[in-house]
Write a protein that holds these residues in place. Sequence first.
Motif, PDB file in Angstrom:
ATOM      1  N   ARG A  38       0.829  -1.208   0.000  1.00 52.39           N
ATOM      2  CA  ARG A  38       0.000   0.000   0.000  1.00 52.39           C
ATOM      3  C   ARG A  38       0.866   1.262   0.000  1.00 52.39           C
ATOM      4  O   ARG A  38       0.568   2.243  -0.690  1.00 52.39           O
ATOM      5  N   GLY A  39       1.934   1.247   0.792  1.00 55.32           N
ATOM      6  CA  GLY A  39       2.813   2.410   0.818  1.00 55.32           C
ATOM      7  C   GLY A  39       3.502   2.642  -0.504  1.00 55.32           C
ATOM      8  O   GLY A  39       3.626   3.780  -0.971  1.00 55.32           O
ATOM      9  N   ALA A  40       3.953   1.571  -1.142  1.00 56.07           N
ATOM     10  CA  ALA A  40       4.618   1.695  -2.441  1.00 56.07           C
ATOM     11  C   ALA A  40       3.646   2.166  -3.513  1.00 56.07           C
ATOM     12  O   ALA A  40       4.032   2.904  -4.431  1.00 56.07           O
ATOM     13  N   GLN A  41       2.399   1.749  -3.404  1.00 55.27           N
ATOM     14  CA  GLN A  41       1.383   2.225  -4.352  1.00 55.27           C
ATOM     15  C   GLN A  41       1.271   3.747  -4.318  1.00 55.27           C
ATOM     16  O   GLN A  41       1.066   4.385  -5.341  1.00 55.27           O
ATOM     17  N   LYS A  42       1.426   4.320  -3.107  1.00 54.63           N
ATOM     18  CA  LYS A  42       1.300   5.774  -2.922  1.00 54.63           C
ATOM     19  C   LYS A  42       2.649   6.482  -3.007  1.00 54.63           C
ATOM     20  O   LYS A  42       2.738   7.674  -2.739  1.00 54.63           O
ATOM     21  N   HIS A  43       3.688   5.744  -3.356  1.00 54.28           N
ATOM     22  CA  HIS A  43       5.020   6.339  -3.537  1.00 54.28           C
ATOM     23  C   HIS A  43       5.546   6.937  -2.238  1.00 54.28           C
ATOM     24  O   HIS A  43       6.250   7.955  -2.239  1.00 54.28           O
ATOM     25  N   GLU A  44       5.264   6.327  -1.107  1.00 52.98           N
ATOM     26  CA  GLU A  44       5.733   6.826   0.191  1.00 52.98           C
ATOM     27  C   GLU A  44       7.197   6.445   0.395  1.00 52.98           C
ATOM     28  O   GLU A  44       7.580   5.290   0.226  1.00 52.98           O
ATOM     29  N   ASP A  45       7.995   7.419   0.793  1.00 50.54           N
ATOM     30  CA  ASP A  45       9.415   7.150   1.047  1.00 50.54           C
ATOM     31  C   ASP A  45       9.621   6.397   2.356  1.00 50.54           C
ATOM     32  O   ASP A  45      10.536   5.579   2.468  1.00 50.54           O
ATOM     33  N   GLU A  46       8.794   6.698   3.341  1.00 49.36           N
ATOM     34  CA  GLU A  46       8.862   6.029   4.643  1.00 49.36           C
ATOM     35  C   GLU A  46       7.504   5.382   4.918  1.00 49.36           C
ATOM     36  O   GLU A  46       6.490   6.080   5.023  1.00 49.36           O
ATOM     37  N   ILE A  47       7.492   4.065   5.025  1.00 53.97           N
ATOM     38  CA  ILE A  47       6.238   3.337   5.204  1.00 53.97           C
ATOM     39  C   ILE A  47       6.198   2.752   6.615  1.00 53.97           C
ATOM     40  O   ILE A  47       7.030   1.899   6.961  1.00 53.97           O
ATOM     41  N   PRO A  48       5.269   3.205   7.464  1.00 55.18           N
ATOM     42  CA  PRO A  48       5.172   2.636   8.818  1.00 55.18           C
ATOM     43  C   PRO A  48       4.682   1.187   8.767  1.00 55.18           C
ATOM     44  O   PRO A  48       3.737   0.866   8.038  1.00 55.18           O
ATOM     45  N   LEU A  49       5.346   0.326   9.513  1.00 59.59           N
ATOM     46  CA  LEU A  49       5.000  -1.092   9.537  1.00 59.59           C
ATOM     47  C   LEU A  49       4.118  -1.409  10.738  1.00 59.59           C
ATOM     48  O   LEU A  49       4.200  -0.720  11.768  1.00 59.59           O
ATOM     49  N   PRO A  50       3.280  -2.442  10.669  1.00 59.09           N
ATOM     50  CA  PRO A  50       2.337  -2.738  11.757  1.00 59.09           C
ATOM     51  C   PRO A  50       2.989  -3.377  12.984  1.00 59.09           C
ATOM     52  O   PRO A  50       2.328  -3.589  13.991  1.00 59.09           O
ATOM     53  N   PHE A  51       4.277  -3.706  12.890  1.00 62.19           N
ATOM     54  CA  PHE A  51       5.028  -4.255  14.021  1.00 62.19           C
ATOM     55  C   PHE A  51       6.517  -4.149  13.690  1.00 62.19           C
ATOM     56  O   PHE A  51       6.884  -3.865  12.543  1.00 62.19           O
ATOM     57  N   ASP A  52       7.364  -4.340  14.686  1.00 61.34           N
ATOM     58  CA  ASP A  52       8.803  -4.355  14.421  1.00 61.34           C
ATOM     59  C   ASP A  52       9.144  -5.621  13.634  1.00 61.34           C
ATOM     60  O   ASP A  52       9.046  -6.734  14.161  1.00 61.34           O
ATOM     61  N   ALA A  53       9.563  -5.442  12.392  1.00 62.01           N
ATOM     62  CA  ALA A  53       9.855  -6.586  11.524  1.00 62.01           C
ATOM     63  C   ALA A  53      11.340  -6.903  11.575  1.00 62.01           C
ATOM     64  O   ALA A  53      12.178  -5.994  11.523  1.00 62.01           O
ATOM     65  N   ASP A  54      11.682  -8.186  11.688  1.00 65.08           N
ATOM     66  CA  ASP A  54      13.097  -8.538  11.621  1.00 65.08           C
ATOM     67  C   ASP A  54      13.564  -8.431  10.169  1.00 65.08           C
ATOM     68  O   ASP A  54      12.786  -8.596   9.225  1.00 65.08           O
ATOM     69  N   GLY A  55      14.858  -8.152   9.999  1.00 64.45           N
ATOM     70  CA  GLY A  55      15.397  -7.856   8.681  1.00 64.45           C
ATOM     71  C   GLY A  55      15.218  -8.969   7.674  1.00 64.45           C
ATOM     72  O   GLY A  55      14.923  -8.723   6.502  1.00 64.45           O
ATOM     73  N   GLU A  56      15.361 -10.214   8.120  1.00 63.32           N
ATOM     74  CA  GLU A  56      15.231 -11.337   7.196  1.00 63.32           C
ATOM     75  C   GLU A  56      13.811 -11.451   6.651  1.00 63.32           C
ATOM     76  O   GLU A  56      13.606 -11.632   5.445  1.00 63.32           O
ATOM     77  N   SER A  57      12.822 -11.307   7.543  1.00 64.28           N
ATOM     78  CA  SER A  57      11.417 -11.391   7.100  1.00 64.28           C
ATOM     79  C   SER A  57      11.069 -10.236   6.175  1.00 64.28           C
ATOM     80  O   SER A  57      10.407 -10.416   5.147  1.00 64.28           O
ATOM     81  N   TYR A  58      11.545  -9.028   6.558  1.00 70.43           N
ATOM     82  CA  TYR A  58      11.253  -7.864   5.729  1.00 70.43           C
ATOM     83  C   TYR A  58      11.865  -8.017   4.340  1.00 70.43           C
ATOM     84  O   TYR A  58      11.222  -7.738   3.325  1.00 70.43           O
ATOM     85  N   SER A  59      13.122  -8.471   4.286  1.00 71.23           N
ATOM     86  CA  SER A  59      13.804  -8.626   2.993  1.00 71.23           C
ATOM     87  C   SER A  59      13.039  -9.591   2.091  1.00 71.23           C
ATOM     88  O   SER A  59      12.878  -9.345   0.890  1.00 71.23           O
ATOM     89  N   ARG A  60      12.577 -10.682   2.668  1.00 72.52           N
ATOM     90  CA  ARG A  60      11.824 -11.670   1.881  1.00 72.52           C
ATOM     91  C   ARG A  60      10.544 -11.050   1.326  1.00 72.52           C
ATOM     92  O   ARG A  60      10.237 -11.207   0.138  1.00 72.52           O
ATOM     93  N   ILE A  61       9.801 -10.352   2.188  1.00 76.06           N
ATOM     94  CA  ILE A  61       8.535  -9.761   1.750  1.00 76.06           C
ATOM     95  C   ILE A  61       8.785  -8.671   0.709  1.00 76.06           C
ATOM     96  O   ILE A  61       8.079  -8.590  -0.308  1.00 76.06           O
ATOM     97  N   ALA A  88       9.711   1.207   6.824  1.00 70.00           N
ATOM     98  CA  ALA A  88      10.411   0.778   5.618  1.00 70.00           C
ATOM     99  C   ALA A  88      10.832   2.014   4.830  1.00 70.00           C
ATOM    100  O   ALA A  88      10.000   2.855   4.488  1.00 70.00           O
ATOM    101  N   SER A  89      12.138   2.145   4.584  1.00 70.77           N
ATOM    102  CA  SER A  89      12.653   3.217   3.725  1.00 70.77           C
ATOM    103  C   SER A  89      12.760   2.661   2.311  1.00 70.77           C
ATOM    104  O   SER A  89      13.504   1.712   2.069  1.00 70.77           O
ATOM    105  N   VAL A  90      12.018   3.259   1.385  1.00 73.58           N
ATOM    106  CA  VAL A  90      11.842   2.662   0.061  1.00 73.58           C
ATOM    107  C   VAL A  90      12.510   3.512  -1.019  1.00 73.58           C
ATOM    108  O   VAL A  90      12.470   4.746  -0.982  1.00 73.58           O
ATOM    109  N   VAL A  91      13.121   2.821  -1.973  1.00 76.65           N
ATOM    110  CA  VAL A  91      13.777   3.468  -3.112  1.00 76.65           C
ATOM    111  C   VAL A  91      12.896   3.288  -4.344  1.00 76.65           C
ATOM    112  O   VAL A  91      12.373   2.192  -4.590  1.00 76.65           O
ATOM    113  N   TYR A  92      12.737   4.370  -5.114  1.00 75.43           N
ATOM    114  CA  TYR A  92      11.891   4.316  -6.308  1.00 75.43           C
ATOM    115  C   TYR A  92      12.681   4.657  -7.564  1.00 75.43           C
ATOM    116  O   TYR A  92      13.629   5.445  -7.529  1.00 75.43           O
ATOM    117  N   ARG A  93      12.252   4.058  -8.669  1.00 76.98           N
ATOM    118  CA  ARG A  93      12.855   4.397  -9.963  1.00 76.98           C
ATOM    119  C   ARG A  93      12.392   5.768 -10.430  1.00 76.98           C
ATOM    120  O   ARG A  93      13.140   6.493 -11.091  1.00 76.98           O
TER     121      ARG A  93
END
Length: 342
Positions: A38-61, A88-93
Amino acid sequence: LFKPYPDKEYLTAEEEAERPIYRQLSGDEKALYTAVYRGAQKHEDEIPLPFDADGESYSRIYCLIEKQESGLFWLDSTYYTAQKLRDASVVYRTADNSEREKMETELEKAVKAALSDMNEDVGDFEAALYIHDYIINKCRYTTTGLNTYGATVYGCLVDGEAHCEGYAKAFQYLCAEVGLECVVVTGVTSDGENHAWNQVKIDGEWYNVDVTWDDLDAETAGRHLYFMCNDEFMSESHTAEIAYFMPFECTSEGDWFKRSGLYIETIENAETIMRREIFNGNKAVELKFGDKKIYSEFKNEFLEGEKLFDIIMESGEPIPETGISVTLREDEESLYMTVVIS
């Protein structure tokens, strides 16, 4: 430290029905997927997550979203991660929303044009075949410069240039548009090269499809050797990455050649097929053979023994002063050839 977590949200039932990999995720994984999507759909640079995600799980998703959500062509394959993530700090093309919206409009026009000649009431097989052939005719394979959108549906359908990932994402995107379940598979080829292809569900069965490998070049027509393949055939040249999801089992023998009546098991069968195709005016006949013995027998009898020329003469086709020539595109290891008559 004290800012509240957003509520867990999930894709709608309609969205979930189109995403076979999403359906395999756990509840928390689905919530994480939905938040980033949903955050990427709106081009959000910083996307709040619903819980503290561990890096491995986040990377997979994140990697699942970047590969499977073909419509998010502005989402970059580069991403930030950490041991724990609150946001989530997101990079866009794309640089900003206005550029993204302009490109979305261009893609919508390209998709509408792509599907404009496809009948609405066609079955799964015909729809997947149409999309496969359309992409081959529309897009040119390139790795030159590895342009910004070469790995996206935008690069394939709008720019008309893409590498394997762009082909695979375009195939998935168009399949979703016509209601076919389809996923992008990444892995390596037998040469050790990174590669991307698809799996698509046709008439209740999963099949492998590699549109890139069926697009031979800009001058010659494509082929169907890697359309509707089972795992046994595909594993000879493709090895899927399983770190992010387990690809579906593709065990059906009902490939394109068998459905199209172009699978040769006997010499008698070969003559029936070649007579039918030549009498119907087909100048490029794709063939798949049951084994090496029948493959060799066909070449000996129809080409070296010139039986093919006898059938051409019987068809009543006018013979030009320059005569008739027959050339082959062969892949003997795959028991495949295209007979080209000119």
